[in-house]
Design a protein around this motif. Structure first.
Motif, short mmCIF file in Angstrom:
data_model
loop_
_atom_site.label_atom_id
_atom_site.label_comp_id
_atom_site.label_asym_id
_atom_site.label_seq_id
_atom_site.Cartn_x
_atom_site.Cartn_y
_atom_site.Cartn_z
N ALA A 203 35.40 70.14 33.50
CA ALA A 203 35.12 70.90 32.28
C ALA A 203 33.80 70.44 31.64
O ALA A 203 32.99 71.27 31.22
CB ALA A 203 36.27 70.77 31.29
N LEU A 204 33.59 69.13 31.59
CA LEU A 204 32.35 68.62 31.00
C LEU A 204 31.15 68.97 31.86
O LEU A 204 30.05 69.23 31.34
CB LEU A 204 32.45 67.10 30.82
N GLN A 205 31.33 68.99 33.16
CA GLN A 205 30.24 69.41 34.04
C GLN A 205 29.87 70.87 33.80
O GLN A 205 28.68 71.22 33.77
CB GLN A 205 30.66 69.22 35.50
N HIS A 206 30.86 71.70 33.57
CA HIS A 206 30.59 73.11 33.31
C HIS A 206 29.93 73.28 31.94
O HIS A 206 29.01 74.10 31.78
CB HIS A 206 31.89 73.91 33.37
N ILE A 207 30.37 72.52 30.95
CA ILE A 207 29.73 72.56 29.63
C ILE A 207 28.27 72.11 29.73
O ILE A 207 27.38 72.65 29.06
CB ILE A 207 30.51 71.69 28.63
N SER A 208 28.02 71.12 30.59
CA SER A 208 26.66 70.66 30.81
C SER A 208 25.77 71.78 31.36
O SER A 208 24.61 71.92 30.95
CB SER A 208 26.65 69.47 31.78
N ALA A 209 26.31 72.58 32.26
CA ALA A 209 25.55 73.70 32.81
C ALA A 209 25.24 74.73 31.72
O ALA A 209 24.13 75.27 31.65
CB ALA A 209 26.32 74.35 33.95
N ILE A 210 26.22 75.01 30.86
CA ILE A 210 26.00 75.96 29.77
C ILE A 210 24.95 75.43 28.81
O ILE A 210 24.06 76.18 28.35
CB ILE A 210 27.32 76.24 29.04
N LEU A 211 25.00 74.14 28.49
CA LEU A 211 24.03 73.56 27.57
C LEU A 211 22.62 73.55 28.16
O LEU A 211 21.64 73.60 27.43
CB LEU A 211 24.45 72.13 27.20
N GLU A 212 22.54 73.46 29.48
CA GLU A 212 21.22 73.55 30.11
C GLU A 212 20.59 74.92 29.87
O GLU A 212 19.40 75.03 29.55
CB GLU A 212 21.32 73.29 31.61
N TRP A 213 21.38 75.96 29.98
CA TRP A 213 20.89 77.30 29.68
C TRP A 213 20.51 77.43 28.21
O TRP A 213 19.48 78.02 27.86
CB TRP A 213 21.95 78.34 30.04
N VAL A 214 21.32 76.86 27.33
CA VAL A 214 21.02 76.91 25.89
C VAL A 214 19.72 76.18 25.59
O VAL A 214 18.89 76.65 24.81
CB VAL A 214 22.19 76.31 25.09
N PHE A 215 19.53 75.02 26.21
CA PHE A 215 18.32 74.23 26.00
C PHE A 215 17.08 75.02 26.40
O PHE A 215 16.09 75.07 25.66
CB PHE A 215 18.40 72.93 26.79
N CYS A 216 17.11 75.61 27.57
CA CYS A 216 15.94 76.37 28.05
C CYS A 216 15.64 77.57 27.16
O CYS A 216 14.48 77.87 26.87
CB CYS A 216 16.17 76.82 29.49
N MET A 217 16.67 78.26 26.70
CA MET A 217 16.44 79.41 25.83
C MET A 217 15.86 78.98 24.50
O MET A 217 14.97 79.64 23.95
CB MET A 217 17.75 80.18 25.64
N LEU A 218 16.32 77.86 23.95
CA LEU A 218 15.79 77.38 22.68
C LEU A 218 14.32 76.97 22.81
O LEU A 218 13.50 77.27 21.94
CB LEU A 218 16.62 76.20 22.18
N VAL A 219 13.98 76.29 23.90
CA VAL A 219 12.59 75.87 24.10
C VAL A 219 11.68 77.09 24.25
O VAL A 219 10.58 77.15 23.67
CB VAL A 219 12.48 74.94 25.32
N MET A 220 12.11 78.07 25.01
CA MET A 220 11.30 79.26 25.19
C MET A 220 11.14 80.04 23.89
O MET A 220 10.05 80.55 23.58
CB MET A 220 11.92 80.16 26.26
N LEU A 221 12.18 80.12 23.10
CA LEU A 221 12.08 80.78 21.80
C LEU A 221 11.17 80.00 20.86
O LEU A 221 10.47 80.59 20.02
CB LEU A 221 13.47 80.95 21.18
N PHE A 222 11.15 78.68 21.00
CA PHE A 222 10.24 77.87 20.19
C PHE A 222 8.80 78.21 20.53
O PHE A 222 7.95 78.33 19.63
CB PHE A 222 10.51 76.39 20.44
N TYR A 223 8.49 78.36 21.81
CA TYR A 223 7.14 78.78 22.20
C TYR A 223 6.81 80.15 21.61
O TYR A 223 5.66 80.43 21.27
CB TYR A 223 7.01 78.83 23.72
N GLY A 224 7.80 81.00 21.50
CA GLY A 224 7.57 82.32 20.94
C GLY A 224 7.15 82.28 19.49
O GLY A 224 6.48 83.21 19.01
N THR A 225 7.52 81.22 18.75
CA THR A 225 7.14 81.14 17.34
C THR A 225 5.64 80.93 17.15
O THR A 225 5.13 81.11 16.04
CB THR A 225 7.89 80.00 16.63
N PHE A 226 4.93 80.54 18.21
CA PHE A 226 3.48 80.41 18.09
C PHE A 226 2.79 81.75 17.90
O PHE A 226 1.58 81.78 17.64
CB PHE A 226 2.92 79.71 19.33
N ALA A 227 3.53 82.82 18.02
CA ALA A 227 2.95 84.14 17.79
C ALA A 227 2.43 84.27 16.36
O ALA A 227 1.48 85.02 16.10
CB ALA A 227 3.98 85.23 18.07
#
Length: 287
Positions: A203-227
């Motif tokens: 279960a924790l391994q699967h949560i880790s995979a989900i958090l990896e997706w969340v991390f990448c989306m947050l970082v990419m959205l952060f780059y978007g704020t430079f607009a």
């Protein structure tokens, strides 16, 4: 509004669309298990790609990590393309952000550190995208670790830089948004990395995979704020880059000694006659 605004907007659109397409391809080819699957086994009778039926037997080898989704062909080819193009766009955004800060304000340690971490992050992303997990595990983990760590440092530095340069209410609001995203990104990175190390819990391994997706989306959205900053970018920003990151405005030249002498020179006066000429005129008048 400057056309440079397209760059920070296109990065999250391209990267996030690309990695989700990679995941869809891997899911279609049964190379990974779905994100909504929470049932894992120690082993299965046959490989996931050979299984048929509504219920699939999944192991941790089929964990829906972003890296795992782009491991096998044909999705691995598209994954390499997304990471390579994304790393170039990250470098461009970091460089233009660096020049924009110098143009509008002045250079500082936070700005230089932000540029360095951004470029190191791009190198890590390039390495992780072109060395797949199942074929070059050490290089892939090194690249992914560098990309994840430097991404966290970059968003933190840019958040601090935003607050340092903020002067208007709009800029402070942008700083609050970036601070919130930075805190969420930090939580996703720490929890995801911690859960990934607990191999005994599926279960924790699967949560880790989900958090990896969340991390990448947050970082990419952060780059978007430079607009917000890139919308006011002008050609002077490129001039700053051509000068090697120097000051955007050249200092006024110091007046030379000749110029100062000319400024102090008194106004021209009416010329007077020479003494010899005066005596000659007087003698002529006496005769």
């Amino acid at each position: 509004m400057s056309l440079w605004i397209i760059l920070p907007i296109s990065l999250p659109v391209f990267i996030l669309t690309g990695i989700w397409v990679v995941y869809a391809m891997a899911l279609y080819n049964q190379h990974v298990c779905p994100l909504n699957n929470w049932l894992y086994n120690d082993s299965c009778e046959e490989l996931l790609s050979l299984q048929r039926g509504p219920v699939l037997c999944c192991t941790l080898e089929n964990l829906p990590l972003i890296s795992k989704s782009g491991t096998l062909p044909p999705e691995s080819c598209f994954f390499s393309l997304v990471c390579s193009t994304g790393s170039f766009m990250v470098m461009m955004i970091g460089l233009l952000r660096y020049a924009l800060v110098i143009e509008r304000h002045q250079n500082c340690v936070l700005n230089t550190a932000g540029l360095c971490t951004c470029w190191v992050c791009a190198a890590g992303l390039l390495t992780a995208g072109n060395f797949q997990l199942d074929y070059a595990k050490v290089l892939h983990y090194v690249g992914a670790g560098v990309a994840f760590t430097c991404s966290m440092v970059f968003v933190s530095l840019q958040t601090a830089l935003t607050y340092r340069l903020a002067k208007t209410q709009h800029e402070y609001l942008l700083g609050h948004i970036r601070l919130t995203m930075s805190l969420l990104t930090f939580m996703a990175l720490v929890l995801g990395g911690g859960f990934f190390c607990v191999e005994a819990s599926f279960a924790l391994q699967h949560i880790s995979a989900i958090l990896e997706w969340v991390f990448c989306m947050l970082v990419m959205l952060f780059y978007g704020t430079f607009a917000f900053e890139f919308s006011a970018m002008s050609a002077n920003t490129l001039v700053v880059l051509s000068r090697g990151g120097g000051a955007s405005s050249s200092p006024s030249p110091t007046p030379s000694s000749t110029t100062r002498w000319r400024r102090r020179r008194p106004a021209a006066t009416r010329p007077t006659a020479w003494p010899c000429c005066t005596r000659s005129v007087a003698a002529a008048a006496g005769t």
